[in-house]
Motif scaffolding. Structure first.
Motif, short mmCIF file in Angstrom:
data_model
loop_
_atom_site.label_atom_id
_atom_site.label_comp_id
_atom_site.label_asym_id
_atom_site.label_seq_id
_atom_site.Cartn_x
_atom_site.Cartn_y
_atom_site.Cartn_z
N PRO A 195 0.83 -1.16 0.09
CA PRO A 195 0.02 0.11 -0.02
C PRO A 195 0.76 1.33 0.05
O PRO A 195 1.86 1.53 0.58
N GLY A 196 0.34 2.32 -0.67
CA GLY A 196 1.23 3.60 -0.72
C GLY A 196 1.16 4.17 -1.97
O GLY A 196 0.65 3.59 -3.09
N ARG A 197 1.75 5.34 -1.92
CA ARG A 197 1.73 6.42 -3.24
C ARG A 197 2.69 5.78 -4.34
O ARG A 197 3.89 5.39 -3.96
N ARG A 198 2.30 5.93 -5.25
CA ARG A 198 3.31 5.66 -6.62
C ARG A 198 3.80 6.97 -7.30
O ARG A 198 2.51 7.60 -7.56
N LEU A 199 4.63 6.98 -7.91
CA LEU A 199 5.12 8.29 -8.48
C LEU A 199 5.61 7.86 -10.02
O LEU A 199 6.19 6.68 -10.29
N GLY A 200 4.70 8.45 -11.04
CA GLY A 200 5.05 8.00 -12.52
C GLY A 200 5.73 9.50 -12.96
O GLY A 200 5.70 10.37 -12.68
N VAL A 201 6.30 8.74 -13.86
CA VAL A 201 7.59 10.02 -14.47
C VAL A 201 7.67 9.64 -16.05
O VAL A 201 7.89 8.41 -16.36
N HIS A 224 0.03 1.53 -15.35
CA HIS A 224 0.66 0.60 -14.30
C HIS A 224 -0.20 0.17 -13.25
O HIS A 224 -0.25 -1.01 -12.78
N LEU A 225 -0.81 1.14 -12.56
CA LEU A 225 -1.85 0.91 -11.45
C LEU A 225 -3.08 -0.11 -11.86
O LEU A 225 -3.16 -1.14 -11.17
N ASP A 226 -3.50 0.19 -13.01
CA ASP A 226 -4.46 -0.61 -13.76
C ASP A 226 -4.09 -2.14 -13.97
O ASP A 226 -4.87 -3.00 -13.93
N GLY A 227 -2.91 -2.22 -14.24
CA GLY A 227 -2.50 -3.66 -14.68
C GLY A 227 -2.19 -4.65 -13.62
O GLY A 227 -1.81 -5.84 -13.53
N ARG A 228 -2.14 -4.06 -12.28
CA ARG A 228 -2.17 -4.68 -11.00
C ARG A 228 -3.29 -5.03 -10.29
O ARG A 228 -4.16 -3.81 -10.01
N SER A 229 -3.45 -5.77 -9.63
CA SER A 229 -4.44 -6.02 -8.80
C SER A 229 -4.00 -5.99 -7.40
O SER A 229 -2.78 -6.02 -6.97
N ARG A 230 -4.91 -5.67 -6.28
CA ARG A 230 -4.54 -5.60 -4.95
C ARG A 230 -4.17 -6.86 -4.28
O ARG A 230 -3.52 -7.16 -3.18
N THR A 231 -4.26 -8.01 -5.21
CA THR A 231 -4.08 -9.20 -4.63
C THR A 231 -2.68 -10.00 -4.88
O THR A 231 -2.32 -10.98 -4.23
N GLY A 232 -2.06 -9.08 -5.68
CA GLY A 232 -0.55 -9.56 -6.03
C GLY A 232 -0.44 -9.99 -7.46
O GLY A 232 0.66 -10.77 -7.46
N SER A 235 -0.10 8.96 -7.28
CA SER A 235 -1.07 8.08 -7.03
C SER A 235 -1.75 8.54 -5.82
O SER A 235 -0.99 9.19 -5.07
N ASP A 236 -2.78 7.93 -5.44
CA ASP A 236 -3.58 8.26 -4.05
C ASP A 236 -2.58 7.26 -3.24
O ASP A 236 -1.96 6.39 -3.77
N ALA A 237 -3.10 7.03 -1.96
CA ALA A 237 -2.44 6.44 -0.92
C ALA A 237 -2.77 4.83 -1.15
O ALA A 237 -2.13 3.95 -0.68
#
Length: 164
Positions: A16-22, A148-156, A34-36
């Motif tokens: 969990p946590g914020r991600r930075l896109g560059v 990147h965020l959409d390509g990942r689920s929160r289940t790993g 990203s949000d938290a």
């Protein structure tokens, strides 16, 4: 640093946590955050590339102040998948950033058509070409990070069912 967007979390699962896109350009660097929960990417800032690398220092500061757990740098490959000068520049930039931020993972992710997508979204939002110049780099960073965020689920697992 890794070029596989899922590889960094392979041993950690979804943190969990914020991600930075560059979005790395030759003149400017677009940055999104990203949000938290790591669900939604939003534009943050556009930095001017500097010969003294103060832009990298500013990104390192953002990683600390925003409590970033992962950085995603767009890798501008050709449509054929081949890497050119821009991809080599983005890779070098990601390595330089990684050396400044310690244990925070930096991932290179395919960003083909991110600027085209960002331009399309801005146009659809009623922003004319003249006003787009000021925000296009941030918008491209949002596209990179959100993908990147959409390509990942929160289940790993990623969107293709592979464990990340």
């Amino acid at each position: 640093m890794t070029s596989d967007p899922a590889a960094g979390a392979a041993t950690q699962g979804w943190t969990p946590g914020r991600r930075l896109g560059v979005d790395v350009g030759t003149v400017r660097v677009g940055v999104a955050l990203s949000d938290a929960t790591g669900t939604l990417a939003s534009p943050l800032v556009t930095l001017r590339r500097a010969k003294d690398q103060s832009d990298l220092d500013r990104l390192a500061e953002l990683v600390v102040t925003e409590e970033v757990v992962e950085v995603v740098v767009g890798l501008p490959t050709h449509l054929s998948g081949a890497s050119g000068a821009s991809a080599r520049d983005a890779s070098a930039y990601a390595r330089a950033l990684a050396s400044r931020i310690g244990d925070v993972p930096v991932h290179l992710v395919d960003e083909r058509l991110s600027t085209v997508t960002a331009t399309s979204h801005l146009r659809a939002g009623g922003i004319d070409a003249r006003r787009q110049r000021a925000v296009i780099d941030q918008a491209a960073a949002v596209v990179i990070l959100q993908s990147h965020l959409d390509g990942r689920s929160r289940t790993g697992t990623d969107s293709r069912g592979r464990h990340s």
